[in-house]
Scaffold this motif. Structure first.
Motif, PDB file in Angstrom:
ATOM      1  N   ASN A 132       0.853  -1.186   0.000  1.00 31.36           N
ATOM      2  CA  ASN A 132       0.000   0.000   0.000  1.00 31.36           C
ATOM      3  C   ASN A 132       0.892   1.240   0.000  1.00 31.36           C
ATOM      4  O   ASN A 132       1.418   1.635   1.042  1.00 31.36           O
ATOM      5  CB  ASN A 132      -0.914  -0.024   1.229  1.00 31.36           C
ATOM      6  CG  ASN A 132      -1.906   1.115   1.268  1.00 31.36           C
ATOM      7  OD1 ASN A 132      -1.788   2.082   0.530  1.00 31.36           O
ATOM      8  ND2 ASN A 132      -2.893   1.001   2.142  1.00 31.36           N
ATOM      9  N   ALA A 133       1.039   1.854  -1.161  1.00 27.87           N
ATOM     10  CA  ALA A 133       1.962   2.989  -1.301  1.00 27.87           C
ATOM     11  C   ALA A 133       1.471   4.231  -0.568  1.00 27.87           C
ATOM     12  O   ALA A 133       2.261   5.143  -0.313  1.00 27.87           O
ATOM     13  CB  ALA A 133       2.157   3.314  -2.778  1.00 27.87           C
ATOM     14  N   SER A 134       0.186   4.280  -0.222  1.00 28.04           N
ATOM     15  CA  SER A 134      -0.338   5.455   0.473  1.00 28.04           C
ATOM     16  C   SER A 134      -0.506   5.223   1.974  1.00 28.04           C
ATOM     17  O   SER A 134      -1.042   6.069   2.681  1.00 28.04           O
ATOM     18  CB  SER A 134      -1.683   5.868  -0.134  1.00 28.04           C
ATOM     19  OG  SER A 134      -2.655   4.860   0.060  1.00 28.04           O
ATOM     20  N   LEU A 135      -0.035   4.084   2.452  1.00 30.70           N
ATOM     21  CA  LEU A 135      -0.185   3.745   3.868  1.00 30.70           C
ATOM     22  C   LEU A 135       0.767   4.555   4.748  1.00 30.70           C
ATOM     23  O   LEU A 135       1.925   4.763   4.396  1.00 30.70           O
ATOM     24  CB  LEU A 135       0.097   2.253   4.080  1.00 30.70           C
ATOM     25  CG  LEU A 135      -0.096   1.713   5.499  1.00 30.70           C
ATOM     26  CD1 LEU A 135      -1.571   1.739   5.899  1.00 30.70           C
ATOM     27  CD2 LEU A 135       0.451   0.283   5.610  1.00 30.70           C
ATOM     28  N   ILE A 136       0.268   4.992   5.883  1.00 26.77           N
ATOM     29  CA  ILE A 136       1.106   5.635   6.899  1.00 26.77           C
ATOM     30  C   ILE A 136       1.474   4.563   7.912  1.00 26.77           C
ATOM     31  O   ILE A 136       0.610   4.067   8.643  1.00 26.77           O
ATOM     32  CB  ILE A 136       0.373   6.806   7.569  1.00 26.77           C
ATOM     33  CG1 ILE A 136       0.027   7.871   6.525  1.00 26.77           C
ATOM     34  CG2 ILE A 136       1.218   7.402   8.683  1.00 26.77           C
ATOM     35  CD1 ILE A 136      -1.078   8.793   6.959  1.00 26.77           C
ATOM     36  N   ARG A 137       2.729   4.200   7.957  1.00 26.64           N
ATOM     37  CA  ARG A 137       3.219   3.160   8.863  1.00 26.64           C
ATOM     38  C   ARG A 137       3.855   3.836  10.060  1.00 26.64           C
ATOM     39  O   ARG A 137       4.762   4.664   9.916  1.00 26.64           O
ATOM     40  CB  ARG A 137       4.249   2.289   8.142  1.00 26.64           C
ATOM     41  CG  ARG A 137       5.103   1.387   9.035  1.00 26.64           C
ATOM     42  CD  ARG A 137       4.381   0.127   9.398  1.00 26.64           C
ATOM     43  NE  ARG A 137       5.189  -0.745  10.250  1.00 26.64           N
ATOM     44  CZ  ARG A 137       6.104  -1.622   9.818  1.00 26.64           C
ATOM     45  NH1 ARG A 137       6.387  -1.698   8.535  1.00 26.64           N
ATOM     46  NH2 ARG A 137       6.738  -2.395  10.675  1.00 26.64           N
ATOM     47  N   LEU A 138       3.379   3.512  11.234  1.00 21.54           N
ATOM     48  CA  LEU A 138       3.903   4.108  12.450  1.00 21.54           C
ATOM     49  C   LEU A 138       4.442   2.991  13.336  1.00 21.54           C
ATOM     50  O   LEU A 138       3.684   2.203  13.896  1.00 21.54           O
ATOM     51  CB  LEU A 138       2.791   4.876  13.177  1.00 21.54           C
ATOM     52  CG  LEU A 138       3.215   6.165  13.878  1.00 21.54           C
ATOM     53  CD1 LEU A 138       2.002   7.000  14.251  1.00 21.54           C
ATOM     54  CD2 LEU A 138       4.032   5.869  15.117  1.00 21.54           C
ATOM     55  N   SER A 139       5.752   2.931  13.439  1.00 21.41           N
ATOM     56  CA  SER A 139       6.425   1.853  14.146  1.00 21.41           C
ATOM     57  C   SER A 139       6.981   2.346  15.479  1.00 21.41           C
ATOM     58  O   SER A 139       7.757   3.300  15.515  1.00 21.41           O
ATOM     59  CB  SER A 139       7.562   1.289  13.283  1.00 21.41           C
ATOM     60  OG  SER A 139       8.232   0.242  13.945  1.00 21.41           O
ATOM     61  N   ILE A 140       6.572   1.702  16.556  1.00 25.58           N
ATOM     62  CA  ILE A 140       7.005   2.087  17.899  1.00 25.58           C
ATOM     63  C   ILE A 140       7.988   1.047  18.427  1.00 25.58           C
ATOM     64  O   ILE A 140       7.691  -0.148  18.423  1.00 25.58           O
ATOM     65  CB  ILE A 140       5.810   2.145  18.873  1.00 25.58           C
ATOM     66  CG1 ILE A 140       4.655   2.953  18.281  1.00 25.58           C
ATOM     67  CG2 ILE A 140       6.230   2.712  20.216  1.00 25.58           C
ATOM     68  CD1 ILE A 140       3.332   2.709  19.006  1.00 25.58           C
ATOM     69  N   THR A 141       9.152   1.508  18.869  1.00 24.52           N
ATOM     70  CA  THR A 141      10.103   0.621  19.533  1.00 24.52           C
ATOM     71  C   THR A 141      10.407   1.165  20.922  1.00 24.52           C
ATOM     72  O   THR A 141      10.001   2.271  21.268  1.00 24.52           O
ATOM     73  CB  THR A 141      11.408   0.495  18.723  1.00 24.52           C
ATOM     74  OG1 THR A 141      11.974   1.805  18.546  1.00 24.52           O
ATOM     75  CG2 THR A 141      11.163  -0.141  17.374  1.00 24.52           C
TER      76      THR A 141
END
Length: 388
Positions: A132-141
């Protein structure tokens, strides 16, 4: 499901079912456990987003944390309402395919997988961007995607310790972590903020955004304005100074007293019957020492009267003050009731109290939409029709 507002207040805000919440139509996939990520996704739901929570077989480990009712953790429920819930085994081809189908239809994806785990499961950065090229991926570490501590497990108290909070709050005493999961809840607020920024960025560019954040980064940012005032200038090696404790003992309990301006300090001295101390305090050149001396001097006079009497007197003189409420007293606080912060939400396990989102939009209160999902409650029947 129904929502009842507190009857003791004169309703000044609307609970109209016709109000369209700000994030209506935004789809969020949340594959996060414990508190920070799930609480952030709940905030987005309160703002109107459609959130699907993805849990592994057996469920989010946090379901079994702390106090529970009928086997469901109460803290978990308080951070996961307003979501649909599915169980997917990402280690199986079928589960991974269903998860990818959800991501294809999503606007936002929130996870707290460590990077090497995400890559191993087949949902690393490149794999998700290809879906999904329009996806906002928010990764929490916990500590960041790489570095010496990147692979370490992280929990609230560990971040409190690493960021200086535990030592700073000890103020020369025995170090002690907070009784509240402050780091997780603070991180959730930042994650929600980052998600909104991501939506805004996508609206301008039309492209998806990959956002990384860590508990270490978020709490350090939060701590800096006041806690690090003695290390802001690079040549400052002065002793750390914590502000004076504003909780003051009275004859029958405690109050919070927080005068800041010279006028407020003078009014406090006048209220306790010692206006003559004003000139003595004014003669102290170091502001921090003056403030500490002020609180030491007023401690004894404050014990001569009860809390209610002092609060009435200080309010009359416009001195910043307040009660030290326990949780029950907070719920009954007149201002809390007036603000309609809490409402009753019917759930399959019985009625519960829920707190509304803290913003009021054109007079509309953003109360809870529906309770947290049962484990796998929406398997094969999500509103998106994507996880089969």
């Amino acid at each position: 499901m129904s929502i009842d507002t507190t009857p003791e207040t004169a309703a000044t805000a609307s609970h109209s079912d016709h109000f369209v919440r700000p994030l209506a139509g935004i789809r969020v996939v949340e594959a996060a456990s414990y508190l920070a990520g799930p609480f952030a996704a709940q905030m987005l739901s309160d703002l109107g987003a459609d959130v699907i929570k993805v849990e592994p077989p057996g469920g989010d480990p946090y379901r079994n944390f702390g106090s529970s009712r009928h086997g469901v953790g109460i803290v978990w429920g308080n951070a996961n309402r307003g979501k649909e819930g599915v169980v997917l085994d990402l280690k199986s081809p079928e589960g991974l395919a269903s998860f990818k189908a959800l991501l294809r239809g999503a606007d936002l994806y929130i996870d707290n997988l460590r990077p090497h785990v995400a890559d191993k499961l087949g949902v690393g950065k490149e794999a998700v961007e290809a879906l999904n090229a329009s996806l906002i991926r928010l990764s929490i570490t916990g500590y960041g995607p790489d570095g010496d501590a990147a692979r370490e497990p992280v929990f609230d108290a560990l971040v409190q310790g690493r960021t200086g909070l535990i030592a700073y709050e000890a103020a020369g005493g025995v170090p002690k972590a907070t009784n509240s999961f402050m780091v997780d809840k603070l991180a959730a607020s930042f994650v929600c903020q980052l998600a909104l920024a991501g939506l805004l960025a996508r609206g301008r560019s039309g492209k998806g955004v990959y956002i990384q954040t860590s508990m270490l980064d978020m709490v350090s940012y939060f701590n800096f304005p006041d806690m690090f005032q003695h290390r802001t200038y690079l040549d400052d090696d002065s002793a750390w100074r914590t502000p004076p404790q504003p909780v003051m003992a009275t004859r029958d309990g405690y109050i919070v007293l927080s005068p800041v301006s010279g006028k407020q300090l003078a009014k406090t001295l006048e209220a306790i019957g010692h206006p003559e101390w004003k000139d003595e305090l004014r003669a102290i050149p170091d502001k921090a020492e003056m403030t500490s001396t002020f609180f030491r001097r007023i401690a004894a006079p404050l014990k001569e009267r009860g809390s209610a009497e002092w609060l009435a007197m200080f309010r009359e003189m416009d001195v910043p003050c307040g009660p030290v409420n326990d949780p029950n007293q907070h719920l009954d606080d007149p201002q809390v009731l007036h603000n309609q912060l809490y409402s009753t939400l019917d759930t399959p396990l019985g009625p519960i109290r829920s707190v509304r989102y803290p913003g009021v939009f054109d007079g509309h209160l953003l109360t809870a939409r529906f309770p947290a999902p049962g484990l796998g409650e929406h398997d094969g029947q999500t509103s998106w029709g994507a996880a089969q």
